[in-house]
Scaffold this motif. Structure first.
Motif, PDB file in Angstrom:
ATOM      1  N   GLY A  98       0.831  -1.219   0.000  1.00 17.36           N
ATOM      2  CA  GLY A  98       0.000   0.000   0.000  1.00 17.36           C
ATOM      3  C   GLY A  98       0.859   1.259   0.000  1.00 17.36           C
ATOM      4  N   GLY A  99       1.860   1.287  -0.867  1.00 17.03           N
ATOM      5  CA  GLY A  99       2.718   2.465  -0.994  1.00 17.03           C
ATOM      6  C   GLY A  99       2.134   3.451  -1.984  1.00 17.03           C
ATOM      7  N   ALA A 100       3.006   4.268  -2.561  1.00 14.37           N
ATOM      8  CA  ALA A 100       2.566   5.311  -3.493  1.00 14.37           C
ATOM      9  C   ALA A 100       1.721   4.710  -4.620  1.00 14.37           C
ATOM     10  CB  ALA A 100       3.785   6.036  -4.065  1.00 14.37           C
ATOM     11  N   GLY A 101       2.149   3.573  -5.160  1.00 10.84           N
ATOM     12  CA  GLY A 101       1.435   2.949  -6.275  1.00 10.84           C
ATOM     13  C   GLY A 101       0.201   2.179  -5.817  1.00 10.84           C
ATOM     14  N   GLY A 102       0.393   1.266  -4.854  1.00 11.26           N
ATOM     15  CA  GLY A 102      -0.676   0.352  -4.424  1.00 11.26           C
ATOM     16  C   GLY A 102      -1.861   1.067  -3.800  1.00 11.26           C
ATOM     17  N   LEU A 126      -3.296  -5.303   0.724  1.00 13.73           N
ATOM     18  CA  LEU A 126      -2.560  -5.946   1.804  1.00 13.73           C
ATOM     19  C   LEU A 126      -1.258  -5.201   2.043  1.00 13.73           C
ATOM     20  CD1 LEU A 126      -2.550  -9.416   2.714  1.00 13.73           C
ATOM     21  CD2 LEU A 126      -0.282  -8.738   1.974  1.00 13.73           C
ATOM     22  N   ASP A 127      -0.961  -4.880   3.269  1.00 13.28           N
ATOM     23  CA  ASP A 127       0.334  -4.255   3.586  1.00 13.28           C
ATOM     24  C   ASP A 127       0.792  -4.770   4.936  1.00 13.28           C
ATOM     25  OD1 ASP A 127       1.896  -1.618   2.282  1.00 13.28           O
ATOM     26  OD2 ASP A 127       2.412  -2.050   4.369  1.00 13.28           O
ATOM     27  N   ARG A 128       2.127  -4.801   5.092  1.00 12.58           N
ATOM     28  CA  ARG A 128       2.640  -5.310   6.366  1.00 12.58           C
ATOM     29  C   ARG A 128       2.510  -4.279   7.484  1.00 12.58           C
ATOM     30  NH1 ARG A 128       8.750  -5.926   4.213  1.00 12.58           N
ATOM     31  NH2 ARG A 128       9.128  -3.766   3.662  1.00 12.58           N
ATOM     32  N   SER A 177       2.182  -9.776   5.774  1.00 12.53           N
ATOM     33  CA  SER A 177       3.445  -9.685   5.046  1.00 12.53           C
ATOM     34  C   SER A 177       3.551 -10.865   4.087  1.00 12.53           C
ATOM     35  CB  SER A 177       4.592  -9.694   6.062  1.00 12.53           C
ATOM     36  OG  SER A 177       5.777  -9.363   5.439  1.00 12.53           O
ATOM     37  N   LEU A 178       3.630 -10.546   2.801  1.00 13.70           N
ATOM     38  CA  LEU A 178       3.717 -11.600   1.786  1.00 13.70           C
ATOM     39  C   LEU A 178       5.038 -12.352   1.950  1.00 13.70           C
ATOM     40  CD1 LEU A 178       2.527 -12.577  -1.117  1.00 13.70           C
ATOM     41  CD2 LEU A 178       4.327 -11.120  -2.019  1.00 13.70           C
ATOM     42  N   ASN A 179       4.934 -13.705   2.017  1.00 12.49           N
ATOM     43  CA  ASN A 179       6.195 -14.463   2.040  1.00 12.49           C
ATOM     44  C   ASN A 179       6.167 -15.677   1.115  1.00 12.49           C
ATOM     45  OD1 ASN A 179       4.679 -16.269   3.459  1.00 12.49           O
ATOM     46  ND2 ASN A 179       5.993 -16.342   5.272  1.00 12.49           N
ATOM     47  N   LEU A 222       5.358  -3.790  -4.277  1.00 18.06           N
ATOM     48  CA  LEU A 222       6.128  -3.908  -3.029  1.00 18.06           C
ATOM     49  C   LEU A 222       7.206  -2.852  -2.879  1.00 18.06           C
ATOM     50  CD1 LEU A 222       6.519  -7.760  -3.283  1.00 18.06           C
ATOM     51  CD2 LEU A 222       5.068  -6.550  -1.663  1.00 18.06           C
ATOM     52  N   GLY A 223       7.389  -2.015  -3.892  1.00 21.99           N
ATOM     53  CA  GLY A 223       8.420  -0.985  -3.803  1.00 21.99           C
ATOM     54  C   GLY A 223       9.816  -1.578  -3.952  1.00 21.99           C
ATOM     55  N   SER A 224      10.780  -0.872  -3.414  1.00 25.27           N
ATOM     56  CA  SER A 224      12.164  -1.334  -3.532  1.00 25.27           C
ATOM     57  C   SER A 224      12.922  -0.958  -2.261  1.00 25.27           C
ATOM     58  CB  SER A 224      12.835  -0.673  -4.737  1.00 25.27           C
ATOM     59  OG  SER A 224      12.839   0.725  -4.546  1.00 25.27           O
TER      60      SER A 224
END
Ligand SMILES: Cc1cc2nc3c(=O)[nH]c(=O)nc-3n(C[C@H](O)[C@H](O)[C@H](O)COP(=O)(O)OP(=O)(O)OC[C@H]3O[C@@H](n4cnc5c(N)ncnc54)[C@H](O)[C@@H]3O)c2cc1C
Length: 186
Positions: free
Chosen positions: A11-15, A37-39, A81-83, A120-122
């Motif tokens: 859920g960052g700038a893009g999500g 979904l975000d951690r 958190s996606l794993n 997920l960003g970087s």
């Protein structure tokens, strides 16, 4: 007939912008179920992290609470958190959630999807430079930005000791002269 589920991980700038847009276009009309979904429980816009790191920004004033935001914008928020990812079964795997004391709040679980967006960003690359991962601060997340701020304030406090202040000058090295590095220096 069941409506398709669109899962957005990150859920960052893009999500966050995508979930909001899809919530209004598809979620509101019940043409799709949008799940973000975000951690983390809250979103802090990443370009503000250097301000959080230096203490100029009060994160509680500038963060977006995913739960409140989702209910106003017709998508569902899930903390996790996606794993892992099983593309055959269209299932994502989520790590257990623990509280601040390391006690499990929610066990590992799975979530099915029809469409999956990974945003997920970087993170910063240390290019394998020896010692960097162990000894440097990174400011890729709010937690890391706050850790830098804590460390910096504690270092300043130590330097209020007149003996220490007299003999040593405090030096902060910033590696990386891109936008965040330049803004942090300033
Ligand atoms: C200090 C700093 C300053 C910047 N300044 C600027 C600027 O001035 N202008 C500009 O255009 N860009 C700037 N950028 C770059 C900009 O922030 C990024 O390009 C942008 O945030 C990328 O968006 P994103 O959605 O891909 O990822 P992000 O915004 O990084 O979001 C990723 C999200 O994924 C979540 N996530 C990650 N892994 C998992 C996982 N396994 N499971 C669940 N969730 C996960 C994170 O919690 C986060 O919410 C800056 C970056 C930094 C660090």
């Amino acid at each position: 007939m069941a409506i398709p589920r669109i899962v957005i991980v990150g859920g960052g700038a893009g999500g966050l912008a995508l979930a909001t847009r899809l919530g209004h276009t598809l979620g509101k009309k019940k043409r799709a179920e949008i799940v973000l979904l975000d951690r983390n429980a809250t979103h802090v816009w990443k370009p503000l992290l250097h301000e959080l790191a230096t203490g100029v920004l009060n994160s509680s004033m500038d963060e977006v609470d995913y739960r409140g935001h989702s209910s106003a914008h017709y998508y569902r928020y899930q903390r996790g958190s996606l794993n892992g990812l099983d593309r055959e079964q269209k299932v994502i795997h989520l790590a257990p959630i623990e509280d601040e004391d390391g006690v499990e709040v929610l066990p590992a679980r799975q979530l099915t999807y029809d469409y999956l967006v990974l945003s997920l960003g970087s993170i910063s690359n240390d290019f394998g430079t020896k010692g960097v991962a162990e000894h440097c601060h990174f400011i890729d997340s709010p937690q890391q930005a706050k850790a830098f701020q804590r460390d910096m304030i504690n270092t300043f406090l130590r330097y209020t000791d007149p003996n220490l202040r007299q003999n040593t000058q405090l030096t902060i090295g910033i590696v990386g002269g891109g936008a965040p590095g330049v803004e942090l220096s300033a």
